[in-house]
Design an enzyme around this catalytic site. Structure first.
Site, mmCIF file in Angstrom:
data_model
loop_
_atom_site.group_PDB
_atom_site.id
_atom_site.type_symbol
_atom_site.label_atom_id
_atom_site.label_comp_id
_atom_site.label_asym_id
_atom_site.label_seq_id
_atom_site.Cartn_x
_atom_site.Cartn_y
_atom_site.Cartn_z
ATOM 1 N N ASP A 288 0.812 -1.222 0.000
ATOM 2 C CA ASP A 288 0.000 0.000 0.000
ATOM 3 C C ASP A 288 0.846 1.274 0.000
ATOM 4 O OD1 ASP A 288 -1.932 -1.907 0.331
ATOM 5 O OD2 ASP A 288 -2.894 -0.953 2.071
ATOM 6 N N HIS A 430 3.866 -2.186 3.050
ATOM 7 C CA HIS A 430 3.888 -0.840 2.455
ATOM 8 C C HIS A 430 5.168 -0.647 1.657
ATOM 9 C CE1 HIS A 430 0.968 -0.607 5.710
ATOM 10 N NE2 HIS A 430 0.387 0.349 4.995
HETATM 11 ZN ZN ZN Z 1 -2.515 2.933 3.438
#
Ligand code: ZN
Length: 470
Positions: A288, A430
């Site tokens: 993400d 991430h």
């Molecule tokens: Zn996020």
């Protein structure tokens, strides 16, 4: 007397024969010379006429070259544009075709009234965006004795640049794109039910090799990119097969000016959705908040090392500055998801604000890769029905949070996965933290060792959907 008579009779016969022969010769001579005169007369009376008329499209005319002679009739129609060099190229093609026809007739020289030859050239014009014009020239010749031939030639003209345009131009000379397109055309030809029994597999394989020369006969229109094949070129028949690929399917590989305003979430660049087995071990890795230079590219390389496919949930404001990385993600077979524009808690926003966060991100992703994201993940997992009503793709959360955003420690990434691992897990990471890129190799090595296959969200969702149905 009798002997005299006997002697004179053959003499009379011979004389008569001579006279008849002479008369015949004169007759033939007259017939022949008359014929010649007639032919000459015919040529004078009916030479070929060339007329030029306006077409339905400004700047494009249609030339008609017609000869009504009985021996060598033809009707040829072809386009004329505002580019002299291009017109010359077409005219040369037409001339060559005419010469081939006349030479063939000369060779045969035995056409009769009932077996009359013909040559027609028909032109079909396909406009696209009022700017690109595809001309499909179909040449049909009949030179007697059942000898009929059809062949197709195409030209595409860009009115704005006043130049012809090739497929190579349209795909920006990109060999990867050519490869993708070639595979697609090959699949369509191979799966053509109608032509299956007539298809010549070897020839199909040859003609769909990723060589620009194999893709010169094509047209582009609102609906499709179309490829044309001649009779006996790929089938054992006089059929002239075509392959039609929806334009919005090839959208992302075309030059921006050529792209269709309509895009699909699934297109030629989308990773194929593999069919997973209910008995298999699968894991969906998700990244993400990217893309981020210096991290995303390293994550991509590590994924490649393990031949792993993953899903990236992108922020619109990051896509805006790193569109090249999004292209790279897609090119390497990963799935592209939407993660909002600026990472707000969507449940705190008005409907209008949510819509803007979602739609602006869709647009910027579309600009970058020519296709829409296929899945959505709300920031912080904050979602409710009101937010959902603004999203038209599956909303995806996760089952394992690696806490990489909090730990920022490469050595903690693997234990966070190990401790929570289960089949069909969706792992949250991430690709903005260098520590995640650093620790990823050990996670992939571990999961591979455990027999997990790395799949995209859509693949995993499809499997879950099927399993729920059973
Ligand atoms: Zn996020």
């Amino acid at each position: 007397m009798q002997s005299r008579k006997r002697k004179s009779k053959p003499f009379v016969k011979l004389t008569l024969l001579a006279i008849i022969a002479a008369l015949c010769a004169v007759g033939i001579f007259f017939m022949f010379s008359n014929n010649n005169k007639q032919e000459a007369k015919m040529k004078k009376e009916k030479p070929n006429t060339i007329t030029t008329e306006a077409s339905s499209y400004e700047g494009i005319e249609i030339v008609t070259d017609q000869a009504k002679s009985k021996k060598t009739p033809y009707t040829l129609q072809y386009p004329k544009t505002t580019n002299d060099a291009f017109n010359k190229e077409i005219a040369n093609h037409v001339l060559k075709m005419k010469r081939t026809y006349l030479a063939e007739l000369e060779k045969q020289n035995n056409t009769t009234e009932e077996d009359r030859p013909s040559l027609t050239l028909d032109v079909k014009t396909l406009p696209y965006k009022d700017r690109y014009f595809s001309f499909i020239l179909t040449n049909t010749s009949y030179t007697g004795n059942g000898n009929e031939k059809t062949s197709i030639k195409t030209y595409v003209f860009d009115k704005e640049t006043n130049k012809p345009i090739t497929l190579q131009n349209m795909l920006n000379d990109n060999e990867d794109y050519l490869q993708l397109l070639a595979e697609n055309v090959n699949q369509q030809l191979t799966n053509d039910e109608e032509l299956k029994s007539l298809m010549l597999e070897d020839k199909v394989a040859l003609i769909t090799e990723p060589d620009w020369k194999n893709f010169e006969r094509f047209s582009i229109s609102d609906d499709a990119l179309q490829f044309y094949y001649n009779e006996y070129e790929i089938t054992a028949s006089a059929a002239t097969p075509t392959v039609s690929i929806p334009l919005n399917f090839v959208n992302p590989i075309l030059l921006p000016d050529l792209q269709s305003p309509e895009t699909l979430s699934k297109n030629i660049l989308s990773p194929p959705i593999r069919e997973l087995s209910p008995d298999g071990k699968y894991v969906a890795l998700t990244f993400d908040d990217g893309p981020e230079k210096g991290v995303t590219d390293r994550v991509l390389d590590t994924l490649d090392k393990y031949n792993a496919k993953a899903t990236f949930f992108l922020l619109g404001n990051r896509v805006q500055v790193n569109p090249e990385l999004v292209k790279e993600e897609l090119k390497r077979g990963h799935e592209i998801g939407n993660h909002s524009w600026s990472h707000p808690v969507l449940t705190n926003l008005t409907g209008e604000q949510v819509q803007k966060e979602v739609n602006d991100t869709v647009s910027v992703i579309e600009q970058a890769i020519g296709q829409k994201p296929t899945v959505f993940r709300p920031p912080y997992g904050a979602i409710n029905d009101a937010v959902k009503s603004h999203i038209d793709v599956p909303v995806i959360l996760w089952s394992i949070d690696t806490l990489d955003w909090k730990n920022r420690n490469a050595s903690q990434l693997l234990p966070s996965v190990q401790n929570a691992m289960h089949n069909r897990a969706v792992i949250l990471m991430h690709d903005i933290h260098p520590s995640t890129a650093d620790g990823l190799d050990s996670v992939l090595a571990y999961l591979s060792g455990q027999g997990y296959e790395f799949v995209t969200i859509s693949e995993l969702e499809e499997l879950k959907r099927r399993m729920a149905q059973q």
